[in-house]
Motif scaffolding. Structure first.
Motif: not given
Length: 420
Positions: A97-109, A243-251, A394-401
């Motif tokens: 039930g959360i209708d909120t704007p979601v940012d464009p996907l942040v991509s990783v290389e 445990f570390l974040q998988a991608v340094e740029a995403a971190e 704000r909600v930001v999706p990040i394609d770390q995987f």
């Protein structure tokens, strides 16, 4: 039984979904709009042939795609892939039930992932090393990988040779491989007892080949160079299997979002803090209390802070299982030393932080930054916080995987001040 199906949509795990009179059938590696010949078994089917291909189908970049279970979506056009990935978060929020704007996907290389959980097994022909095939225990012997850093892929044969020396069991065993600033850190698990001459041979091999550290079931076998990761310009020593974040740029993207949101907070609680990914950065502007259940990770954070020679604001640490004993709203609002927290960051495992969110919802903490690798549990936790009076900013999706069904996200919340 062989049958022909028409794929109507993509499922949450990236499978094509065909709607049939008996219910949905999931077909890995099939795309919406395609007619496919499949070998069907109840609600699961194996793709035999694509009879009519989607215009969004592209050639995968990796020779192992379709066999290796590491990637699920290399065959989908990049624009369609990004839309599907972002929609996973949008749909999870709407389901709560959360209708909120979601940012464009942040991509990783591609070729940017710095850690991998590989499986190995000794055979008469040598060592099999790679990821498991999807939904099986069969190891796909890796020759290339377009997700991992080249510095890891280039060492695959050396890792096989190391696994041959360390492995003392005919059964599959695991090795976590992490690229650190000091070199490769390799953590073996369930590889068997290693003593005497075989142990010394493994030590000598690891030293000759420039590994930063090799450990077996948490015990350090050899550590020629203390493995460290850089949190901005702070060197953080990491324990085996950390445990570390998988991608340094995403971190870096996640840390920038969290730090900017909490920059006006005088006192911040960093929950599920790990080795200090967020805590050490936040301490440039705020006093930070870092809470983590993993004692070695917490010790690494504390050691890194103490080595900064007063360049950061105070960082305190607390070992605490937040699933068993979450921080309470009373602790947030009347913290030790008589000072309340006005900011919180939390980054839990995939199960999320339901009980912790319930306590935060009752608190008067003004600013919250929620980080998650699971859109479903994130949406559940955000629903709790929103019901407690927080506003999603704000909600930001990040394609770390990359090319997998998994998605990272950062959600930023604020609780309006009470009117007096």
């Amino acid at each position: 039984m062989s049958t022909v199906l028409t794929i109507s949509r993509l499922g949450a795990q990236g499978d094509g979904v065909a709607d049939t009179p008996k219910g949905p059938v999931f077909v890995p590696f099939a795309l919406p709009g395609e007619r496919v010949n499949v070998a069907a078994d109840d609600k699961k089917a194996d793709l035999v042939a694509v009879l009519e291909a989607s215009p969004q189908r592209i050639a995968p970049v990796c020779k192992h795609f379709g066999d290796c279970g590491g990637c699920a979506m290399q065959h989908l056009d990049p624009d369609a892939y990004r839309a599907w990935k972002r929609d996973k978060l949008v749909d999870a929020l709407k389901a709560k039930g959360i209708d909120t704007p979601v940012d464009p996907l942040v991509s990783v290389e591609p070729q940017s992932r710095r850690r991998a959980a590989l499986t190995a097994r000794k055979t008469e022909a040598g060592v099999l090393l790679g990821f498991n095939a999807a939904l099986t225990h069969r190891i796909v012997d890796m020759e290339e990988c377009h997700v991992l850093l080249p510095s890891i892929v280039e060492k695959l044969d050396v890792l096989r040779a190391l696994a041959m020396l360390v492995g003392r069991t005919p059964k599959p065993f695991r090795l976590g491989v992490t690229q650190t600033a000091s070199g490769l850190d390799v953590a073996f698990e369930d590889s068997g007892s290693l003593e005497g001459k075989p142990r010394q041979a493994a030590v000598d091999f690891a030293t000759r080949n420039g590994f930063a550290r090799v450990s077996v079931d948490g015990e350090i076998l050899v550590e020629p160079k203390k493995p460290v990761v850089m949190v901005d310009d702070i060197a953080v020593p990491t324990p085996p299997g950390a445990f570390l974040q998988a991608v340094e740029a995403a971190e870096a993207v996640m840390a920038d979002l969290v730090s900017a949101h909490l920059k006006k907070a005088k006192r911040v609680a960093d929950l599920f803090s790990g080795v200090g990914t967020f805590a050490l950065r936040l301490a440039r502007n705020s006093e930070v209390h870092a809470v983590e259940g993993d004692a070695p990770a917490l010790a690494s954070l504390d050691r890194a802070f103490r080595a900064t020679a007063g360049t950061l604001k105070r960082v305190t640490v607390e070992k605490r299982d937040l699933f068993v004993r979450p921080m309470t709203y009373k602790e947030f609002d009347a913290a030790f030393a008589g000072t309340a927290f006005d900011g919180v960051a939390f980054d839990p495992p995939r199960a999320g932080a339901e009980d912790q969110a319930k306590q935060l919802a009752r608190s008067q903490v003004r600013l919250i930054a929620a980080v998650s690798c699971n859109p479903v549990t994130l949406a559940r936790d955000l629903r709790i916080l929103v019901d407690g009076g927080y506003v999603l900013k704000r909600v930001v999706p990040i394609d770390q995987f990359l090319w997998s069904p998994h998605l990272e996200a950062v959600a930023l919340l604020e609780k309006p001040r009470r009117r007096k």
